[in-house]
Design an enzyme around this catalytic site. Structure first.
Site, PDB file in Angstrom:
ATOM      1  N   GLY A 126       0.812  -1.216   0.000  1.00  0.00           N
ATOM      2  CA  GLY A 126       0.000   0.000   0.000  1.00  0.00           C
ATOM      3  C   GLY A 126       0.844   1.264   0.000  1.00  0.00           C
ATOM      4  N   CYS A 186      -7.498  -1.854   5.979  1.00  0.00           N
ATOM      5  CA  CYS A 186      -6.377  -2.172   6.864  1.00  0.00           C
ATOM      6  C   CYS A 186      -6.812  -1.988   8.318  1.00  0.00           C
ATOM      7  CB  CYS A 186      -5.177  -1.280   6.582  1.00  0.00           C
ATOM      8  SG  CYS A 186      -3.824  -1.615   7.738  1.00  0.00           S
ATOM      9  N   ASN A 226      -9.755  -8.578   3.041  1.00  0.00           N
ATOM     10  CA  ASN A 226      -8.466  -8.307   3.691  1.00  0.00           C
ATOM     11  C   ASN A 226      -8.345  -9.205   4.935  1.00  0.00           C
ATOM     12  OD1 ASN A 226      -6.075  -6.998   4.644  1.00  0.00           O
ATOM     13  ND2 ASN A 226      -6.747  -5.071   3.757  1.00  0.00           N
ATOM     14  N   GLY A 270      -5.932 -16.594   2.512  1.00  0.00           N
ATOM     15  CA  GLY A 270      -5.523 -17.931   2.923  1.00  0.00           C
ATOM     16  C   GLY A 270      -5.262 -18.930   1.824  1.00  0.00           C
TER      17      GLY A 270
END
Lengths: 265, 309
Positions: free
Chosen positions: B50, B134, B196, B248
């Site tokens: 980012g 985030c 996220n 994942g």
């Protein structure tokens, strides 16, 4: 730096809970510099999830893989290392490395090696790569909680360094920490041109850095931090620089730093 | 019969990528670092770490903790800032030919808009991914992603700044999957990244202290995959824009689950830390699977889930 599958050709408990691991693979040791590390993925499953960073302590000399191998010393501290300790000889591990910035030395100084616990393993690779005369002229102070955890010190003695041991339980060597031993013996240890190399727990490194600074000695330290990628992209292994200069990555700019580079408070 | 190589080309809004395996933001640097054992040009695309307008120092250590089948991170969006990215990294990326999506982050709507206007006309960038998810920063981040109305306004504002393909990376925390997704597509995004990390924590029981410096962090890794798979399926079934799965992926089978559930592409993240060859392994798995199931194009695979009651 390379990714390879390396065969376990040695797994031996050398002191309570600490194992010497031999890994053989073509090319694994060619680029290794003292103080660098390898990331080992333990097993194929998702748990443990992350690879683990380990310093190497010597290459060769076994016959397997034409001597192209490295040895690593690890302490069983969690499920990953517990599992590693149970792996059979011949099993393969995914290995990434060698990684990071290692020890820097020139032949102008007299090395004073300070190792705390299992961290002393990183100093063995330094000792091994020193010119023979300098190795014999090196002082190594190695400490551990117990006198039966001083394999690294005994190994350094076998390699020719002048070694002093310290144990907090008083079973072997000086009764106390390596730092206390250092302060106790400093008058006899220091020579013009002494250069300090230290590896161990953070608090020990902090104290060593302060001591070296007070004596005006050049000092390198090797830090241990949690790591995820080992190659500088995850930014997980941050170490704070002195003078509000932000963070650096232990895996790229370290794990060996000049002591004055680091913010110790 | 399609025993020959299947067509792995991946269409994401206005973009066509050579394959659907992408590197997730925060796990592959800026695209200019040397990643071991991988030719990054084999990636469908790489989403950068980012970028914010100004450099950010990130959070104090410890920043990462391993958990069962995953990891918590609290990096705190440490990054080099827009100026250094444009001056030092983008020229190298242009030379490399790497397909790059730039992930951007701001603390205010204005900052997102400025990032989009500065990056939105640059050669060498295929698109932007808005990080509104985030969990590790005090301002911005997930605060934008949790409120559909705020998110809608933000995406609309950024959309007005650039015609470049615009992806929104949604949070899985504190918001119904469809609400944030709908707010984003109605505001004009071209694709949705779902999702996220999940907010989590770990405690050092000996010290009775949190194990991360800021107390909490974002959970990634195989532990979150079933949770994200549900969200991908839910959003993909309703969204008029493509869904990119992120959460994942540790094997080709994981990527297949996401694609079958409706994703058009998958992002590989922390799984590659333990297996740097994961991107290639996922790609090979996809190809083998499509050959085995006689699928000629990715469209035949994506959204092919059957039997959902």
């Amino acid at each position: 730096m390379r990714v390879c599958r390396a065969k376990i050709d040695l797994l031996q408990e050398v002191q309570p809970g600490a194992f010497l691991l031999g890994l053989a693979a073509p090319g694994i040791s060619h680029e290794a510099r003292p103080g660098q590390f390898y990331m080992l993925k333990i097993g194929e499953e998702a748990d443990p999830f992350l690879p683990r960073p380990f310093s190497w302590l010597r290459r060769g000399p076994q016959a397997s893989c034409n001597g192209d191998r490295v040895e690593i010393l690890f302490q069983v501290v969690g499920k990953g290392t517990a599992r590693l300790a149970r792996m059979p000889l011949g099993e393969e591990l995914q290995v990434l490395g060698p990684l990071g910035r290692g020890w820097e030395f020139d032949t102008g100084g007299f090395p004073l090696l300070l190792g705390g616990g299992i961290g002393a393993a990183s100093l063995i690779s330094l000792l091994e790569e020193l010119p023979p005369k300098l190795r014999l002229d090196s002082w190594a102070l190695v400490g551990a909680r117990s006198g039966n955890q001083l394999w690294c010190g005994e190994e350094m003695s076998r390699m020719g360094a002048k070694v002093m041991l310290a144990s907090q339980d008083g079973l072997k060597g000086f009764h106390g920490t390596v730092l206390e031993l250092l302060k106790h013996e400093q008058d006899s240890l220091l020579r013009a041109g002494t250069e300090v190399f230290a590896c161990g727990p953070w608090e020990m490194l902090r104290q060593v850095a302060l001591w070296a600074s007070s004596k005006g000695l050049p000092c390198q330290i090797s830090v241990e931090t949690p790591m995820a990628c080992g190659v500088g992209v995850c930014l997980g292994c941050a170490v704070r620089l002195s003078g509000s200069r932000g963070y650096v990555r232990a895996c790229q700019e370290g794990p060996v730093f000049r002591a004055e580079e680091i913010e110790w408070d | 019969m399609h025993d020959a190589a299947p067509d792995l080309r991946c269409r994401l809004g206005g973009l066509t990528l050579p394959n659907p395996v992408l590197a997730a933001s925060g796990t592959a640097g800026y695209g200019t670092e040397r990643l071991p054992g991988i030719d990054v040009n084999q990636l469908g695309a790489l989403v950068t770490k980012g970028i914010s307008l100004e450099p950010r120092p990130g959070n104090p250590p410890p920043r990462i903790v391993e958990t069962a089948c995953g990891m918590l991170n609290a990096i705190g969006l440490q990054n080099i800032g827009l100026k250094v990215f444009l001056g030092e990294h983008l020229p190298l990326l242009r030379e490399s030919g790497l397909r790059v999506i730039v992930n951007v982050f701001g603390e205010t709507e204005e900052q997102y808009a400025r990032l989009a206007s500065c990056l939105g006309n640059e050669q060498g960038i295929l698109g932007l991914e808005l990080n509104v998810s985030c969990p590790n920063v005090k301002k911005g981040g997930v605060a934008f992603g949790r409120d559909p109305e705020t998110l809608h306004h933000l995406v609309k504002r950024v959309r007005a700044e650039t015609s470049m393909p615009l992806w929104v990376k949604l949070t899985p925390d504190g918001v119904e999957p469809l609400e944030a997704a709908q707010a984003s597509w109605e505001a004009g995004c071209d694709a949705l990244t779902v999702a996220n990390t999940y907010l989590g924590m770990a405690v050092d029981v000996e010290k009775r202290r949190p194990r991360l410096s800021i107390g909490t962090g974002g959970l990634s890794g195989p532990a979150i995959r079933p949770l994200t798979l549900y969200r991908v399926w839910k959003v993909a079934a309703a969204a008029p824009v493509p869904v990119i799965a992120c959460g994942g992926v540790s094997s080709g089978r994981d990527a297949l689950e996401y694609l079958i559930a409706g994703a058009k592409a998958v992002q590989v993240g922390s799984g590659a830390f333990g297996n740097p060859r994961l991107y290639q392994e996922v790609l090979i798995s996809l190809r083998d699977y499509m050959i085995r199931h006689k699928m000629a194009t990715l469209e035949q695979l994506s959204g092919s889930l059957e039997g959902m009651p």
